[in-house]
Write an enzyme that holds these catalytic residues in place. Structure first.
Site, PDB file in Angstrom:
ATOM      1  N   HIS A   1      10.052 -66.267  46.482  1.00  0.00           N
ATOM      2  CA  HIS A   1       8.549 -65.917  47.306  1.00  0.00           C
ATOM      3  C   HIS A   1       7.445 -66.389  47.271  1.00  0.00           C
ATOM      4  CE1 HIS A   1       5.700 -62.558  46.496  1.00  0.00           C
ATOM      5  NE2 HIS A   1       5.249 -63.352  46.157  1.00  0.00           N
ATOM      6  N   GLU A   2       7.236 -67.892  46.312  1.00  0.00           N
ATOM      7  CA  GLU A   2       6.105 -68.872  46.688  1.00  0.00           C
ATOM      8  C   GLU A   2       6.327 -69.496  48.016  1.00  0.00           C
ATOM      9  OE1 GLU A   2       3.310 -68.018  44.863  1.00  0.00           O
ATOM     10  OE2 GLU A   2       4.627 -66.814  43.750  1.00  0.00           O
TER      11      GLU A   2
ATOM     12  N   HIS B   1       4.712 -67.524  50.897  1.00  0.00           N
ATOM     13  CA  HIS B   1       3.397 -67.500  51.398  1.00  0.00           C
ATOM     14  C   HIS B   1       3.147 -68.978  52.123  1.00  0.00           C
ATOM     15  CE1 HIS B   1       2.952 -64.495  49.105  1.00  0.00           C
ATOM     16  NE2 HIS B   1       2.979 -64.589  47.662  1.00  0.00           N
TER      17      HIS B   1
END
Length: 195
Positions: free
Chosen positions: A106-107, A110
């Site tokens: 997920h990160e 980003h």
């Protein structure tokens, strides 16, 4: 039982010492990035994409104890090499490390979005990257740990038992983005209205 109470049965305290330590987190992170699991392949593909497609510096991935109840965060920028993915080991509660794996991926999404020019400076940009990360990380797919039980739609099995299905993927993505928007409002300096 420990998963249900987020590994903290007594007022969010780890009475039996089962919480993930920084050392456990570092080992799990290294194993993920070197391993052959689907999560490891996904993480390495993202790191390679940041490096080659977007021509940026992949973020440093570290484990840390966080004050906020986040699973992880991305800060800095991959454009100038200051990007850091932080995994909050004190908020990781999955014995099978799935939450840690979902958090890293997920990160990293980003970080990729940052490299492509999303600086997370407005509510719209935050919403865009949160939707992107929730959709592509797998956290809202079938079996993902971010999916919540949908208590509004009980079903009966053939044996007569009542079960509650998980929320639909789109609902999970929308909820995840709204939660992230609320947590980012202070940094952005204005209220992000959930639409």
């Amino acid at each position: 039982l420990y998963l249900y109470v987020r590994n903290q049965p007594m007022l969010r305290a780890d009475a039996l010492g089962l919480a993930m330590t920084k050392t456990d987190c570092d080992k799990a992170k290294d194993s993920l990035l070197k391993g052959d699991s689907s999560w490891g392949k996904r993480a390495r593909r993202l790191i390679d994409a940041i490096r080659s497609e977007a021509n940026c510096t992949p973020p440093t991935i570290r484990c840390d104890c966080c004050k906020k109840k986040w699973d992880g965060s991305f800060g800095g920028s991959t454009l100038d090499g200051s990007g850091i993915v932080t995994i909050c080991h004190n908020n990781q509660d999955d014995a099978f490390l799935q939450r840690l794996h979902e958090t890293v991926v997920h990160e990293l999404i980003h970080a990729y979005d940052s490299c492509k020019g999303n600086d997370r400076s407005t509510c719209e940009k935050i919403a865009c990257t949160e939707i992107h990360a929730a959709r592509l990380s797998g956290e809202c797919m079938w079996g993902g740990l971010s999916r919540r039980v949908n208590r509004g739609l009980p079903l009966r099995t053939l044996g007569g038992d009542v079960i509650y299905p998980y929320e639909p993927e789109e609902q999970c993505i929308k909820r995840s983005a709204k939660e992230s928007l609320r947590s980012e409002e202070r940094r952005v300096g204005k209220e992000c209205r959930s639409r």
